[in-house]
Every structure is written in C-alpha cells, then in structure tokens.
Design a protein around this motif. Structure first.
Motif, PDB file in Angstrom:
ATOM      1  N   ASN A 155       0.799  -1.222   0.000  1.00  0.00           N
ATOM      2  CA  ASN A 155       0.000   0.000   0.000  1.00  0.00           C
ATOM      3  C   ASN A 155       0.836   1.279   0.000  1.00  0.00           C
ATOM      4  OD1 ASN A 155      -2.481  -1.362   0.006  1.00  0.00           O
ATOM      5  ND2 ASN A 155      -2.332  -1.695   2.199  1.00  0.00           N
ATOM      6  N   SER A 156       2.146   1.143   0.049  1.00  0.00           N
ATOM      7  CA  SER A 156       3.029   2.310   0.045  1.00  0.00           C
ATOM      8  C   SER A 156       3.474   2.606  -1.386  1.00  0.00           C
ATOM      9  CB  SER A 156       4.255   2.048   0.925  1.00  0.00           C
ATOM     10  OG  SER A 156       5.236   3.049   0.722  1.00  0.00           O
ATOM     11  N   SER A 157       3.019   3.723  -1.918  1.00  0.00           N
ATOM     12  CA  SER A 157       3.391   4.096  -3.292  1.00  0.00           C
ATOM     13  C   SER A 157       4.892   4.235  -3.447  1.00  0.00           C
ATOM     14  CB  SER A 157       2.718   5.411  -3.677  1.00  0.00           C
ATOM     15  OG  SER A 157       1.333   5.261  -3.678  1.00  0.00           O
ATOM     16  N   LYS A 158       5.534   4.864  -2.470  1.00  0.00           N
ATOM     17  CA  LYS A 158       6.980   5.072  -2.555  1.00  0.00           C
ATOM     18  C   LYS A 158       7.730   3.747  -2.542  1.00  0.00           C
ATOM     19  CE  LYS A 158      10.717   7.994  -0.990  1.00  0.00           C
ATOM     20  NZ  LYS A 158      11.079   9.189  -0.250  1.00  0.00           N
ATOM     21  N   PHE A 159       7.280   2.794  -1.701  1.00  0.00           N
ATOM     22  CA  PHE A 159       7.950   1.509  -1.644  1.00  0.00           C
ATOM     23  C   PHE A 159       7.783   0.742  -2.950  1.00  0.00           C
ATOM     24  CE2 PHE A 159       8.592  -2.946  -0.764  1.00  0.00           C
ATOM     25  CZ  PHE A 159       9.756  -2.920   0.001  1.00  0.00           C
ATOM     26  N   THR A 160       6.554   0.679  -3.454  1.00  0.00           N
ATOM     27  CA  THR A 160       6.318  -0.076  -4.697  1.00  0.00           C
ATOM     28  C   THR A 160       7.037   0.571  -5.871  1.00  0.00           C
ATOM     29  OG1 THR A 160       4.211   1.070  -5.009  1.00  0.00           O
ATOM     30  CG2 THR A 160       4.130  -1.085  -3.963  1.00  0.00           C
ATOM     31  N   GLU A 161       7.069   1.888  -5.928  1.00  0.00           N
ATOM     32  CA  GLU A 161       7.807   2.567  -7.000  1.00  0.00           C
ATOM     33  C   GLU A 161       9.293   2.260  -6.918  1.00  0.00           C
ATOM     34  OE1 GLU A 161       6.802   6.710  -6.606  1.00  0.00           O
ATOM     35  OE2 GLU A 161       4.695   6.309  -7.116  1.00  0.00           O
ATOM     36  N   GLY A 162       9.822   2.184  -5.701  1.00  0.00           N
ATOM     37  CA  GLY A 162      11.242   1.880  -5.495  1.00  0.00           C
ATOM     38  C   GLY A 162      11.627   0.471  -5.906  1.00  0.00           C
ATOM     39  N   CYS A 163      10.659  -0.430  -5.959  1.00  0.00           N
ATOM     40  CA  CYS A 163      10.904  -1.824  -6.352  1.00  0.00           C
ATOM     41  C   CYS A 163      10.789  -2.021  -7.859  1.00  0.00           C
ATOM     42  CB  CYS A 163       9.918  -2.753  -5.684  1.00  0.00           C
ATOM     43  SG  CYS A 163      10.104  -2.873  -3.900  1.00  0.00           S
TER      44      CYS A 163
END
Length: 167
Positions: A155-163
């Motif tokens: 649910n974290s946009s920043k985390f998923t974008e970083g992956c």
C-alpha cells in the motif's frame, strides 16, 4: 505462573506456554493480574481474535523505509479484548521489537523483487507483495507483523515505485 514463585507448576502442562527467549524474559515474574491490566495473552485461556488490530505505516528517512507499528481498536474488538491485546504488546515490547526487525525484511523484500521478480509495473509489485502477505497469513495469522508489513509495503506508493525496474 513463574517458576521462581510457583516451582511446583514448573512442568505442569497448562502452565507451559511456547514463547521465544526474549518474550520469556520480558514476561519475567509477572503473571495474571487483572487488577493492573498488566498481563500477557495466554494461548490456553484467551480466545485469539482474527480481527485486525495490528497496523503499520511506512515512512522514509533519507530514502530508507521505516516501519512504525501501532495497535488499533476496531468495532469488532471489545474494550476488554483490546485492553488485553494492548497489555500483551506493551509488556512484551512487541511494537518496538517489530520495528527493529523490519528493516531487514524491507531491504530483503525490495532486493528480492528487483532481482527475482524483475517487476516492470507498480501493479505487479503490489500483486507480489499482496500474495506474499496472503501466504504468510495462511502460515501465521492476520495480525502477524510480517503479514501487516507486506500489506503496508503493497500500500506504500513510494515503496512499490522503489521496487519497480522501469523508473
């Protein structure tokens, strides 16, 4: 009941609770004490609820993800159940222990997604994290810290974008 106070119950099966060494040390010599509301969950006597009460939020400091855990009482959790949950988590310092254990999981998960999943879309990253949360939920429970953490990552946009490999 603690062995130091009740040695006669040291091997009584209903007095033995499976727990890690750290939890065993944190619980120390405290046993059921309803007056102070300072007791842990007893797997033999307390009904464990499946309703979600553990929450995580992922923030960033210097581009490093940080997981902060909290407890939340929903309408499906009575005041007495939540009081017991809160007491258990406080006495065993679980929220702090989950926070300290999370960086390794966050880092390994991000590295694994980049290396093995090679996701090119944020939706694929979210799907993988959600599937991993479900796999862990089947193995542990709805309130296991890794289940909650994987859902928090999804649910974290920043985390998923970083992956995602196509940034």
């Amino acid at each position: 009941m603690p062995r130091s106070i009740f040695p006669e119950f040291a091997v009584f099966s209903l007095n033995l609770l499976p727990c890690c060494d750290t939890c065993n040390k944190h619980k120390s010599n405290v046993f059921i004490n309803n007056l102070e509301g300072n007791r842990q969950i007893n797997l033999y006597y307390d009904n464990l609820i499946s309703e979600r009460y553990l929450n995580v939020s992922i923030s960033y400091k210097d581009d490093v993800p940080i997981a902060e855990y909290s407890l939340m009482q929903t309408s499906g959790i009575s005041d007495s159940q939540f009081c017991l949950i809160k007491s258990h988590y406080t006495k065993l310092k679980l929220l702090e222990r989950f926070r300290k254990a999370s960086p390794e999981v966050l880092s390994e998960t991000q590295s694994s997604i980049k290396t093995h999943i090679k996701a090119k879309s944020i939706e694929r990253v979210r799907q993988f994290l959600s599937e991993e949360a479900e796999r862990l939920r089947d193995r542990f429970s709805n309130n296991h810290w890794k289940v909650v953490l994987h859902e928090g990552m999804a649910n974290s946009s920043k985390f998923t974008e970083g992956c995602c490999l196509t940034q």
